[in-house]
Design an enzyme around this catalytic site. Sequence first.
Site, mmCIF file in Angstrom:
data_model
loop_
_atom_site.group_PDB
_atom_site.id
_atom_site.type_symbol
_atom_site.label_atom_id
_atom_site.label_comp_id
_atom_site.label_asym_id
_atom_site.label_seq_id
_atom_site.Cartn_x
_atom_site.Cartn_y
_atom_site.Cartn_z
ATOM 1 N N HIS A 115 1.080 6.156 1.964
ATOM 2 C CA HIS A 115 1.864 7.083 2.784
ATOM 3 C C HIS A 115 2.987 7.778 2.034
ATOM 4 O O HIS A 115 3.583 8.709 2.548
ATOM 5 C CB HIS A 115 2.327 6.388 4.065
ATOM 6 C CG HIS A 115 1.150 6.058 4.934
ATOM 7 N ND1 HIS A 115 0.181 6.999 5.244
ATOM 8 C CD2 HIS A 115 0.717 4.893 5.491
ATOM 9 C CE1 HIS A 115 -0.773 6.430 5.971
ATOM 10 N NE2 HIS A 115 -0.467 5.153 6.129
ATOM 11 N N GLU A 125 -10.693 -9.553 3.577
ATOM 12 C CA GLU A 125 -9.369 -9.203 4.110
ATOM 13 C C GLU A 125 -9.517 -9.170 5.613
ATOM 14 O O GLU A 125 -10.293 -8.362 6.160
ATOM 15 C CB GLU A 125 -8.885 -7.847 3.581
ATOM 16 C CG GLU A 125 -7.511 -7.512 4.186
ATOM 17 C CD GLU A 125 -6.906 -6.213 3.670
ATOM 18 O OE1 GLU A 125 -7.175 -5.828 2.515
ATOM 19 O OE2 GLU A 125 -6.153 -5.586 4.449
ATOM 20 N N ASN A 130 0.855 -1.184 0.000
ATOM 21 C CA ASN A 130 0.000 0.000 0.000
ATOM 22 C C ASN A 130 0.899 1.245 0.000
ATOM 23 O O ASN A 130 1.722 1.422 0.899
ATOM 24 C CB ASN A 130 -0.880 -0.049 1.259
ATOM 25 C CG ASN A 130 -1.804 1.141 1.369
ATOM 26 O OD1 ASN A 130 -1.402 2.275 1.123
ATOM 27 N ND2 ASN A 130 -3.035 0.899 1.758
ATOM 28 N N THR A 157 -7.616 3.297 8.879
ATOM 29 C CA THR A 157 -8.805 2.464 9.069
ATOM 30 C C THR A 157 -8.726 1.814 10.454
ATOM 31 O O THR A 157 -7.741 1.178 10.781
ATOM 32 C CB THR A 157 -8.859 1.376 7.978
ATOM 33 O OG1 THR A 157 -8.512 1.978 6.740
ATOM 34 C CG2 THR A 157 -10.229 0.763 7.889
HETATM 35 N N1 PXP Z 1 -5.600 -3.187 4.636
HETATM 36 C C1 PXP Z 1 -6.542 -2.220 4.757
HETATM 37 C C2 PXP Z 1 -7.951 -2.581 4.441
HETATM 38 C C3 PXP Z 1 -6.195 -0.924 5.164
HETATM 39 O O1 PXP Z 1 -7.145 0.017 5.278
HETATM 40 C C4 PXP Z 1 -4.844 -0.627 5.422
HETATM 41 C C5 PXP Z 1 -4.444 0.756 5.804
HETATM 42 O O2 PXP Z 1 -4.643 1.615 4.735
HETATM 43 C C6 PXP Z 1 -3.896 -1.666 5.262
HETATM 44 C C7 PXP Z 1 -4.308 -2.936 4.904
HETATM 45 C C8 PXP Z 1 -2.448 -1.444 5.508
HETATM 46 O O3 PXP Z 1 -2.231 -1.194 6.857
HETATM 47 P P1 PXP Z 1 -0.789 -0.744 7.320
HETATM 48 O O4 PXP Z 1 -0.534 0.599 6.710
HETATM 49 O O5 PXP Z 1 -0.922 -0.691 8.812
HETATM 50 O O6 PXP Z 1 0.173 -1.770 6.841
#
Ligand code: PXP
Length: 395
Positions: free
Chosen positions: A163, A304, A160, A254
């Site tokens: 950030h 998920e 993801n 989230t």
């Molecule tokens: N999965 C979902 C559904 C999320 O909303 C997020 C955060 O955006 C993540 C995974 C990834 O979480 P993290 O940034 O804590 O790895």
Amino acid sequence: MSILIRNEYDGQAVFNQVRIERAGSILMRAIGKKDAELSIFLVGDGRITAMNRDWFARPWPTNVISFGQIDATRTGTAVMPQDRLLGDIVISIDAAFREASGMGIGIDERLADLLIHGLAHLLGEDHELGGMHVERMAYKERELRDILLKEKQMADLCVNVDHVATIREARGTNEPDPVTAAGLVELAGADGVVVHLREDRRHIKDRDVLILREIVKTRLTLEMAATDEMIRIASELKPDIVTLVPEKRQELTTEGGLDVIRLEEGLKNSIFRLHQAGIPVSLFIEPEDGQVEAAKRIEADCIEIHTGRYADAPDLETQDRELERIVSAARLAVDLDIRVHAGHGLNYRNTARLCPIGEIDEFSIGHAVIARAVIVGMERAVREMLSIIKHGAII
Ligand code: PXP
């Protein structure tokens, strides 16, 4: 957990323990014994020679020995009810290494074959009886090998990149660009890219998702709330999959899974509309049976599992408990023919314990990878997380 793995190998051969554990858990599910336990004991030549001598009066090394539950009863080893413990498989890593070299294959492939051989014995086949038993055993081994070939051997990593956009937005400029980051994530070997287009556009913008759809060559996951606006955007964009998440304006990230039971009717309609646009849908949920069952009722393709409580566990005991909840929800989902992803709060310390869970197909990890990338660079940060997911450690 169905696989109890003990590694007492102290030789030089390098092998992938996570792959053996996942193979064990996939096979146990496939033979209808997901709730039974299989113990896998990894040793070297010395230990297996001693076992071969003590148990079978054959004082030489071998590659694999199976002990069924009946054997365990006979020797007074701690015994579990018959249907709980299928048995023990002892595998010599030294022998696997020698045999793999001789056959021109990798050690991990050979280890999978030895596991299958041991399992076929535990299922009652015995080639040593000769005649038709040789054929029967070979048939069973082929059957088990085919099951393994059809399943995903190791989980995927989807990164993801939200950030990266958070840093960009800290100055309201145009760098760093999450699109460039996505390219680097793919070059480093990740299996996919994830972005969350929030209602308030606090990090990822519409322009980002449009370009990402053009350039991502692996898989693009769009996380979003189930609103009309987002369903319209997704239907035009056509990401490879949409993950529906709850969204609150005030939250930093989230905060929890969707309450599918409470929101069943609305989510059902959102899934229907996304399906009409040809987009598979995943639901971000807590690891609870009721939520998994509700996801099935409304025809989600995937869940998920929210791993936040596991990741934030203050001590090992709590983490163990959370791990069990994740395993149990993942199993139920696969039983119901729903694919399983997992994510949130996962980092370089807590992800390894989840990797052997054969039911989990994909990890979605953001903050930890981007935070490390700021210090060591994106390629190294992604490669290290991939190494944890595919091998259980940074190697
Ligand atoms: N999965 C979902 C559904 C999320 O909303 C997020 C955060 O955006 C993540 C995974 C990834 O979480 P993290 O940034 O804590 O790895």
